[in-house]
Design a protein around this motif. Sequence first.
Motif, PDB file in Angstrom:
ATOM      1  N   ARG A 176       9.052   3.618  -2.809  1.00  0.00           N
ATOM      2  CA  ARG A 176       9.461   2.805  -1.666  1.00  0.00           C
ATOM      3  C   ARG A 176       9.274   3.593  -0.376  1.00  0.00           C
ATOM      4  N   TYR A 177       9.240   2.853   0.722  1.00  0.00           N
ATOM      5  CA  TYR A 177       9.077   3.465   2.040  1.00  0.00           C
ATOM      6  C   TYR A 177      10.188   4.490   2.289  1.00  0.00           C
ATOM      7  N   LYS A 178      11.413   4.111   1.937  1.00  0.00           N
ATOM      8  CA  LYS A 178      12.564   4.988   2.140  1.00  0.00           C
ATOM      9  C   LYS A 178      12.420   6.285   1.346  1.00  0.00           C
ATOM     10  N   ASP A 179      11.913   6.197   0.123  1.00  0.00           N
ATOM     11  CA  ASP A 179      11.714   7.394  -0.692  1.00  0.00           C
ATOM     12  C   ASP A 179      10.566   8.249  -0.159  1.00  0.00           C
ATOM     13  N   THR A 180       9.547   7.612   0.361  1.00  0.00           N
ATOM     14  CA  THR A 180       8.398   8.340   0.899  1.00  0.00           C
ATOM     15  C   THR A 180       8.795   9.157   2.125  1.00  0.00           C
ATOM     16  N   ILE A 181       9.664   8.609   2.956  1.00  0.00           N
ATOM     17  CA  ILE A 181      10.111   9.330   4.147  1.00  0.00           C
ATOM     18  C   ILE A 181      10.898  10.583   3.769  1.00  0.00           C
ATOM     19  N   ARG A 182      11.656  10.508   2.711  1.00  0.00           N
ATOM     20  CA  ARG A 182      12.528  11.624   2.310  1.00  0.00           C
ATOM     21  C   ARG A 182      11.808  12.756   1.595  1.00  0.00           C
ATOM     22  N   ILE A 183      10.548  12.591   1.252  1.00  0.00           N
ATOM     23  CA  ILE A 183       9.822  13.610   0.495  1.00  0.00           C
ATOM     24  C   ILE A 183       9.615  14.850   1.355  1.00  0.00           C
ATOM     25  N   LYS A 184      10.034  15.970   0.821  1.00  0.00           N
ATOM     26  CA  LYS A 184       9.858  17.269   1.471  1.00  0.00           C
ATOM     27  C   LYS A 184       9.092  18.171   0.516  1.00  0.00           C
ATOM     28  N   GLY A 185       8.201  18.958   1.047  1.00  0.00           N
ATOM     29  CA  GLY A 185       7.452  19.897   0.221  1.00  0.00           C
ATOM     30  C   GLY A 185       6.139  19.320  -0.262  1.00  0.00           C
ATOM     31  N   LYS A 186       5.342  20.179  -0.897  1.00  0.00           N
ATOM     32  CA  LYS A 186       4.009  19.793  -1.340  1.00  0.00           C
ATOM     33  C   LYS A 186       3.980  19.335  -2.790  1.00  0.00           C
ATOM     34  N   VAL A 187       4.841  19.883  -3.642  1.00  0.00           N
ATOM     35  CA  VAL A 187       4.870  19.517  -5.059  1.00  0.00           C
ATOM     36  C   VAL A 187       6.157  18.752  -5.345  1.00  0.00           C
ATOM     37  N   MET A 218       0.824  -1.178   0.000  1.00  0.00           N
ATOM     38  CA  MET A 218       0.000   0.000   0.000  1.00  0.00           C
ATOM     39  C   MET A 218       0.876   1.252   0.000  1.00  0.00           C
ATOM     40  N   SER A 219       1.971   1.189  -0.678  1.00  0.00           N
ATOM     41  CA  SER A 219       2.850   2.357  -0.746  1.00  0.00           C
ATOM     42  C   SER A 219       2.298   3.344  -1.769  1.00  0.00           C
ATOM     43  N   PRO A 220       2.583   4.629  -1.606  1.00  0.00           N
ATOM     44  CA  PRO A 220       2.061   5.628  -2.522  1.00  0.00           C
ATOM     45  C   PRO A 220       2.645   5.442  -3.924  1.00  0.00           C
ATOM     46  N   SER A 221       1.850   5.803  -4.925  1.00  0.00           N
ATOM     47  CA  SER A 221       2.304   5.659  -6.304  1.00  0.00           C
ATOM     48  C   SER A 221       2.035   6.942  -7.073  1.00  0.00           C
ATOM     49  N   CYS A 222       2.779   7.123  -8.136  1.00  0.00           N
ATOM     50  CA  CYS A 222       2.628   8.294  -9.000  1.00  0.00           C
ATOM     51  C   CYS A 222       1.232   8.255  -9.627  1.00  0.00           C
ATOM     52  N   PRO A 223       0.493   9.378  -9.621  1.00  0.00           N
ATOM     53  CA  PRO A 223      -0.853   9.363 -10.193  1.00  0.00           C
ATOM     54  C   PRO A 223      -0.855   9.259 -11.716  1.00  0.00           C
ATOM     55  N   TYR A 224       0.281   9.455 -12.362  1.00  0.00           N
ATOM     56  CA  TYR A 224       0.355   9.396 -13.821  1.00  0.00           C
ATOM     57  C   TYR A 224       0.821   8.028 -14.316  1.00  0.00           C
ATOM     58  N   CYS A 225       1.993   7.592 -13.868  1.00  0.00           N
ATOM     59  CA  CYS A 225       2.558   6.343 -14.380  1.00  0.00           C
ATOM     60  C   CYS A 225       2.324   5.151 -13.449  1.00  0.00           C
ATOM     61  N   LEU A 227       3.167   5.612   5.132  1.00  0.00           N
ATOM     62  CA  LEU A 227       2.410   4.834   4.159  1.00  0.00           C
ATOM     63  C   LEU A 227       1.032   5.425   3.894  1.00  0.00           C
ATOM     64  N   PHE A 228       0.619   6.407   4.707  1.00  0.00           N
ATOM     65  CA  PHE A 228      -0.674   7.042   4.531  1.00  0.00           C
ATOM     66  C   PHE A 228      -0.579   8.345   3.739  1.00  0.00           C
ATOM     67  N   ILE A 229       0.574   8.630   3.156  1.00  0.00           N
ATOM     68  CA  ILE A 229       0.744   9.788   2.284  1.00  0.00           C
ATOM     69  C   ILE A 229       0.143   9.442   0.917  1.00  0.00           C
ATOM     70  N   ARG A 230      -0.539  10.375   0.305  1.00  0.00           N
ATOM     71  CA  ARG A 230      -1.141  10.167  -1.006  1.00  0.00           C
ATOM     72  C   ARG A 230      -0.579  11.156  -2.007  1.00  0.00           C
ATOM     73  N   PHE A 231      -0.421  10.702  -3.253  1.00  0.00           N
ATOM     74  CA  PHE A 231       0.022  11.555  -4.353  1.00  0.00           C
ATOM     75  C   PHE A 231      -1.162  11.790  -5.272  1.00  0.00           C
ATOM     76  N   VAL A 232      -1.416  13.049  -5.621  1.00  0.00           N
ATOM     77  CA  VAL A 232      -2.517  13.394  -6.530  1.00  0.00           C
ATOM     78  C   VAL A 232      -1.993  14.244  -7.673  1.00  0.00           C
ATOM     79  N   LYS A 233      -2.700  14.221  -8.797  1.00  0.00           N
ATOM     80  CA  LYS A 233      -2.299  14.999  -9.963  1.00  0.00           C
ATOM     81  C   LYS A 233      -2.312  16.486  -9.621  1.00  0.00           C
TER      82      LYS A 233
END
Length: 99
Positions: free
Chosen positions: A13-24, A1-8, A91-97
């Motif tokens: 990965r969990y490690k990449d999700t933790i490192r995300i900073k910012g809204k866009v 249930m990891s977040p995925s790109c809304p386009y492709c 894991l509860f972070i969501r990506f939207v277009k």
Amino acid sequence: MSPSCPYCRRNYRYKDTIRIKGKVQVCRHCKKKFEVQRRYQAIPVVIACIVMTAVNLICFYSSRNIAKSTFIILTAADAAVILLSLLISPLFIRFVKKR
């Protein structure tokens, strides 16, 4: 249930999700921009706090005299559950277009 790109639809990965900073963000696969929604990230932490508070209250009210070892075990269990909820909250972070 990891977040995925809304386009492709590539999973992050969990490690990449933790490192995300910012809204866009920009997808590293398709190079399109998407927004990061963190509004559901607090859900596991809040649920864990409510459950552990209920368990603690039941234990404290069920016996009149709590032993020191019981208190230490309850405190350790509280810390473990809250730490686990903090670990799964990315894991509860969501990506939207992007609009």
